[in-house]
Structures are given as structure tokens and as C-alpha cells.
Motif scaffolding. Structure first.
Motif, PDB file in Angstrom:
ATOM      1  N   GLY A 238       0.783  -1.220   0.000  1.00 19.92           N
ATOM      2  CA  GLY A 238       0.000   0.000   0.000  1.00 19.92           C
ATOM      3  C   GLY A 238       0.817   1.272   0.000  1.00 19.92           C
ATOM      4  N   LEU A 239       2.136   1.156  -0.186  1.00 19.64           N
ATOM      5  CA  LEU A 239       3.009   2.320  -0.104  1.00 19.64           C
ATOM      6  C   LEU A 239       3.744   2.550  -1.425  1.00 19.64           C
ATOM      7  N   ASN A 240       4.243   3.757  -1.605  1.00 18.26           N
ATOM      8  CA  ASN A 240       4.969   4.132  -2.816  1.00 18.26           C
ATOM      9  C   ASN A 240       6.386   4.582  -2.484  1.00 18.26           C
ATOM     10  N   VAL A 241       7.186   4.742  -3.522  1.00 13.47           N
ATOM     11  CA  VAL A 241       8.544   5.275  -3.421  1.00 13.47           C
ATOM     12  C   VAL A 241       8.749   6.235  -4.590  1.00 13.47           C
ATOM     13  N   HIS A 242       9.885   6.914  -4.596  1.00  9.84           N
ATOM     14  CA  HIS A 242      10.305   7.689  -5.767  1.00  9.84           C
ATOM     15  C   HIS A 242      11.514   6.985  -6.384  1.00  9.84           C
ATOM     16  N   THR A 243      11.458   6.816  -7.686  1.00 13.31           N
ATOM     17  CA  THR A 243      12.441   6.017  -8.412  1.00 13.31           C
ATOM     18  C   THR A 243      13.208   6.861  -9.406  1.00 13.31           C
ATOM     19  N   ILE A 244      14.524   6.666  -9.435  1.00 13.95           N
ATOM     20  CA  ILE A 244      15.359   7.127 -10.534  1.00 13.95           C
ATOM     21  C   ILE A 244      15.726   5.879 -11.327  1.00 13.95           C
ATOM     22  N   ALA A 245      15.248   5.800 -12.561  1.00 11.59           N
ATOM     23  CA  ALA A 245      15.445   4.619 -13.406  1.00 11.59           C
ATOM     24  C   ALA A 245      16.306   4.995 -14.595  1.00 11.59           C
ATOM     25  N   LEU A 246      17.302   4.170 -14.831  1.00 12.41           N
ATOM     26  CA  LEU A 246      18.264   4.442 -15.898  1.00 12.41           C
ATOM     27  C   LEU A 246      18.504   3.155 -16.672  1.00 12.41           C
ATOM     28  N   GLN A 247      18.419   3.224 -17.989  1.00 15.52           N
ATOM     29  CA  GLN A 247      18.741   2.078 -18.844  1.00 15.52           C
ATOM     30  C   GLN A 247      19.777   2.539 -19.856  1.00 15.52           C
ATOM     31  N   VAL A 248      20.940   1.883 -19.832  1.00 21.13           N
ATOM     32  CA  VAL A 248      22.051   2.303 -20.688  1.00 21.13           C
ATOM     33  C   VAL A 248      22.680   1.076 -21.337  1.00 21.13           C
ATOM     34  N   PRO A 249      23.349   1.269 -22.473  1.00 24.65           N
ATOM     35  CA  PRO A 249      24.058   0.142 -23.083  1.00 24.65           C
ATOM     36  C   PRO A 249      25.108  -0.433 -22.138  1.00 24.65           C
ATOM     37  N   ILE A 250      25.299  -1.738 -22.206  1.00 28.37           N
ATOM     38  CA  ILE A 250      26.333  -2.386 -21.394  1.00 28.37           C
ATOM     39  C   ILE A 250      27.681  -1.711 -21.628  1.00 28.37           C
ATOM     40  N   THR A 251      27.917  -1.288 -22.853  1.00 25.08           N
ATOM     41  CA  THR A 251      29.198  -0.662 -23.187  1.00 25.08           C
ATOM     42  C   THR A 251      29.415   0.666 -22.477  1.00 25.08           C
ATOM     43  N   ASP A 252      28.372   1.249 -21.921  1.00 26.05           N
ATOM     44  CA  ASP A 252      28.499   2.467 -21.111  1.00 26.05           C
ATOM     45  C   ASP A 252      29.190   2.203 -19.775  1.00 26.05           C
ATOM     46  N   LEU A 253      29.177   0.954 -19.323  1.00 25.19           N
ATOM     47  CA  LEU A 253      29.488   0.638 -17.933  1.00 25.19           C
ATOM     48  C   LEU A 253      30.746  -0.199 -17.728  1.00 25.19           C
TER      49      LEU A 253
END
Length: 459
Positions: A205-220
Motif C-alpha cells: 500500500g506504499l509508494n517510493v520515488h524512483t530514478i530509473a536508468l537504462q544504458v548500453p552495457i558498453t556504457d558501464l
């Protein structure tokens, strides 16, 4: 839990409080990694008129280490800005919010995301990116799913990003666990016995705030490649999220206004779930939050001899005799939490980052997504799950309970036999919040204020 209000000082600063960190090879885009960093714990969906939001004076970072020293090689930094459109109303919205530019929405937020590298390069990936409104209710946000979808921003280089309110995905029976480490399904065996009962979702019943990031594997990865061999050391990255504030906040002459000055200082961090929550003692939790993971050898003794492993045999008399008798340092937990699992421990798998002891969420990007994910992850034979990164559906509470209780000791010590109860050990909870999504940003639609049902209370 997993890192909700886990330390005395950060519990007073929810806007900067990391709650959960997820990282996995994206199942629908397997050439990318998705990282989800959650903040602002235990959000009551009905929390108006000042609904939850990211803080303008907090620096939110997602950090990647790829060369074994637990220092950031790549950092994605998020800074937020807030606008008040109508200074003459107390309301968050004065009518239905039907788009991200709706004039009825009184307090929109935007953000900038910048990528930094250890070599000193910085690249602004996006600015003025929209945060969707919170889910106020059926009249105010009649199609929140569409609002959130329109806030998913595609950036150059095959990246995409989202920042905003989502449904809590972490589940745990908080009320029972913090009542002398009780597990409702095992109530009869507790030192203070009660009748067995199903587990309850304490974050339901609860929420959060999300920072979502999707990047190429080659970025990392080190060298910018896309490794395909699980044994390749460059396939393993370490991930952690942080929140920082300036050293001083001054209350100015204008009532209700503050000014932050001075150098930035870290006030919260998160790698593995439950590390600071359960492993680090209360007297050092705030210190841990302020340090980088490269300093975590200072806390290795708490991993080698975890307090919870000593408590379980006391609180459940006769249930864990083998665990009670085990006196060796917990090399299994040190590998899982502090160095990653070396080659040869689990056949066909490794996520070893080197000898530097650090709390990092380690991900071997050469392990493909599972066609049939098992919520118990690696210990159930699914190497795409925790502790190889962490997927949204992974039952990390059960995994870590069983590991602490001795399930993983035989990986490093063949002379040990786990107690019979360990195989079924669980708090019995399941996720009762809205279902997760099959695509980015994966976390489910936040619960609306109007739709939320206040809890019931028993003496």
C-alpha cells in the motif's frame, strides 16, 4: 528494510534516504543494463497537500566501479528543480492533470542528468526532463499510467531515463521481523511462541520515488566492451547509489526559505539490500552512510560474525544447532557481500570484483536474462538473479535470511551441514502492491491517494 530508515540520522531526512537498488540485464533489451535507485521510503499515497517529491538540494548519484577498487569509474548524477505555477492556491492541482504540461498541475518538477567518468569527462545527457505527477487519485490523475509513460525520456546513445513515483516493489514482514526477529510461519518455534500465521507485506500500500536508468552495457564496462564470457573479469561491474547534501543549511531572512552552502557531503548510500540495515551496528550506521564502499574493510568483521546469525539460535531454541556450533568466520557472506563470488565456487558463475572489500551490488553482464526467473536467484540455480545484481522480483529477504542462517556456508566449507529448517526459512511475505511492468521502468504504477485503503489496527 531493504534500506528504509536504516540509520538514525537518515531516518530524519527521507528525501535523501536510499531505500532499494536494483540492477539487471534488461530482459527486453539484453544489450543494456537497467538500474533502479529508489528514495523516500514509506510514502502514504494520501500524503497531500504537500505530496512527496525529489529534493532540489540533494545530489542523487548512481555510481559504477569497473576496475576492482570500489571507486566510481562512471557516475550518473541527477539534480531536480521545482516550479510553482499558481502561488495563490494551497492545492497540488486545481483540476485533472491530463498531460505533463497541464496548467492544472501546480507543482511540476524537472531534472538534469549528467554522466561523469573517472578521467574527468562530463556529459549532460538531458536537461529539463519531466517528472510525472504523483498519483493523487481518480479525479486528479485519471490516467496516471499514461502520464508516467510520457515521462520516459529517450536519450542519445540508446539510453533512456525516468524519475518519478512508483509502487513499492520490496516486500518484507516488517512488523514481525522487528518484533524480536520473529517470522510468522515459524512463530511456534520462537522463544516467545505464538500461533503460526502467514507473513504480511509491511510495505504493501506504499509508494517510493524512483530514478530509473537504462544504458548500453558498453556504457558501464572497463574498456567499453560487451563481454559474452561469464568468466571474463571485465564482465563484472559494481553498482551503488548515493545521496549528498551541502555541509551547511542557513535559514535566511525570508521566512520559510533556506540556503545550502559548502562542499557536498554524502548522507546516504546503498549497494546490497539489507547491508546497513542488518549487518552494521546502530552506532556506526550513519558513519557507514557517509563513507565510500572502498572503506568497507572497516566493517568486514560484522560480515564475518553477523549478529543475526548469533541471534537466530537464541530466539529459535533447538532449531539451528549446527549454526550455533559454527565458529569459523563467514567466508561465504564475505564473498557474497564484499568481494563477489570467485570462479570455482558456483559452477559456471562468478561476479568477483577483486580483493577490495566493498558493499557493491555486483552484476556479471555476460549472464543473460532468465526466461523463467526464480525469485530466489542464484541459490535456486538462476544466475541472473540476486546476488548477481538484483531484479525487481527477487525475494532478497528470504535469500539473505537463508544465507545468514547457513545455507551458503557449504559453498566455502564442505564440512558444514545446514540445519534442516534453513531450506524453508522465510518471513512468508509476498508483494501485495500493483504488479511490475514488463518494460522500462519496470516498477508498477503507484497507488493513488483516493484508491488507497487506510490500514486497520489491532491491539
Amino acid at each position: 528494510m531493504s534500506s528504509h530508515r536504516e540509520a538514525p540520522e537518515i531516518s530524519k531526512d527521507p528525501a535523501a534516504d536510499n531505500t532499494d537498488l536494483y540492477a539487471f540485464v534488461s530482459p527486453d533489451r539484453p544489450d543494456t543494463v537497467t538500474i533502479l535507485a529508489n528514495f523516500i521510503p514509506f510514502q502514504n499515497p494520501q500524503g497531500g497537500p504537500n505530496f512527496y517529491e525529489f529534493a532540489e538540494d540533494v545530489r542523487y548519484d548512481i555510481n559504477i566501479a569497473n576496475r576492482g577498487d570500489a571507486k566510481p569509474d562512471v557516475t550518473y548524477r541527477f539534480r531536480f528543480s521545482t516550479t510553482i505555477r499558481n502561488p495563490d492556491t494551497f492545492l497540488y492541482n486545481t483540476g485533472p492533470i491530463t498531460s505533463l504540461t497541464s496548467a492544472a498541475w501546480n507543482r511540476p518538477q524537472t531534472y538534469t542528468v549528467t554522466r561523469f567518468t573517472r578521467s574527468g569527462e562530463s556529459t549532460v545527457l538531458g536537461k529539463g526532463l519531466p517528472v510525472p505527477p504523483v498519483n493523487v487519485g481518480v479525479r486528479s490523475t485519471p490516467n496516471h499510467e499514461a502520464l508516467a509513460a510520457s515521462a520516459v525520456c529517450r536519450l542519445r546513445g540508446g539510453r533512456q531515463v525516468f524519475a518519478g513515483q512508483r509502487a513499492e516493489a520490496f516486500f518484507v514482514d516488517l512488523g514481525s521481523i522487528f518484533d524480536l526477529a520473529a517470522l510468522r510461519p515459524f512463530n511456534p518455534a520462537h522463544l516467545i511462541p505464538l500461533a503460526a500465521a502467514p507473513g504480511l507485506d509491511g510495505t504493501g500500500g506504499l509508494n517510493v520515488h524512483t530514478i530509473a536508468l537504462q544504458v548500453p552495457i558498453t556504457d558501464l564496462t572497463r574498456g567499453g566492451g560487451r563481454p559474452t564470457d561469464v568468466a571474463d573479469p571485465t564482465a563484472v561491474i559494481g553498482i551503488w547509489a548515493t545521496a549528498s547534501r551541502r555541509t551547511a543549511t542557513i535559514r535566511g531572512e525570508t521566512p520559510g526559505r533556506t540556503v545550502s552552502i559548502g562542499p557536498w557531503v554524502q548522507v546516504s548510500r546503498l549497494g546490497n539490500p539489507l547491508f546497513n540495515e542488518v549487518v552494521v551496528p546502530m552506532s556506526r550506521k550513519d558513519e557507514w552512510n557517509a563513507e565510500g564502499p572502498d572503506k568497507d574493510s572497516e566493517y568486514a568483521g560484522y560480515v564475518a560474525d553477523p549478529e543475526l546469525a548469533r541471534l537466530l539460535p537464541v530466539l529459535y531454541p533447538g532449531v539451528f544447532p549446527n549454526l550455533s556450533a559454527y565458529r569459523k568466520p563467514r567466508a561465504d557472506l564475505a564473498a557474497i557481500l564484499l568481494t563477489g563470488i570467485p570462479t570455482g565456487v558456483v559452477p559456471g558463475f562468478q561476479n568477483f570484483t577483486g580483493p577490495t572489500q566493498a558493499d557493491l551490488l555486483r552484476l556479471n553482464v555476460a549472464v543473460p536474462p532468465s526466461a523463467t526467473p526464480n525469485p530466489l536467484g542464484l541459490v535456486a540455480g538462476d544466475p541472473a538473479g540476486f546476488p548477481n545484481g538484483r531484479r525487481v522480483g527477487d525475494d532478497v529477504t528470504t535469500i539473505e535470511l537463508r544465507a545468514v542462517a547457513g545455507l551458503t556456508i557449504p559453498l566455502v566449507d564442505s564440512t558444514f551441514t545446514p540445519d534442516a529448517a534453513v531450506a524453508g526459512l522465510s518471513d512468508g511475505s509476498t508483494n501485495t502492491n500493483p504488479p511490475t511492468l514488463a518494460t522500462f521502468p519496470y516498477l508498477g504504477t503507484p497507488i493513488g491517494g483516493y484508491q488507497a485503503i487506510p490500514g486497520s489496527f489491532a491491539s
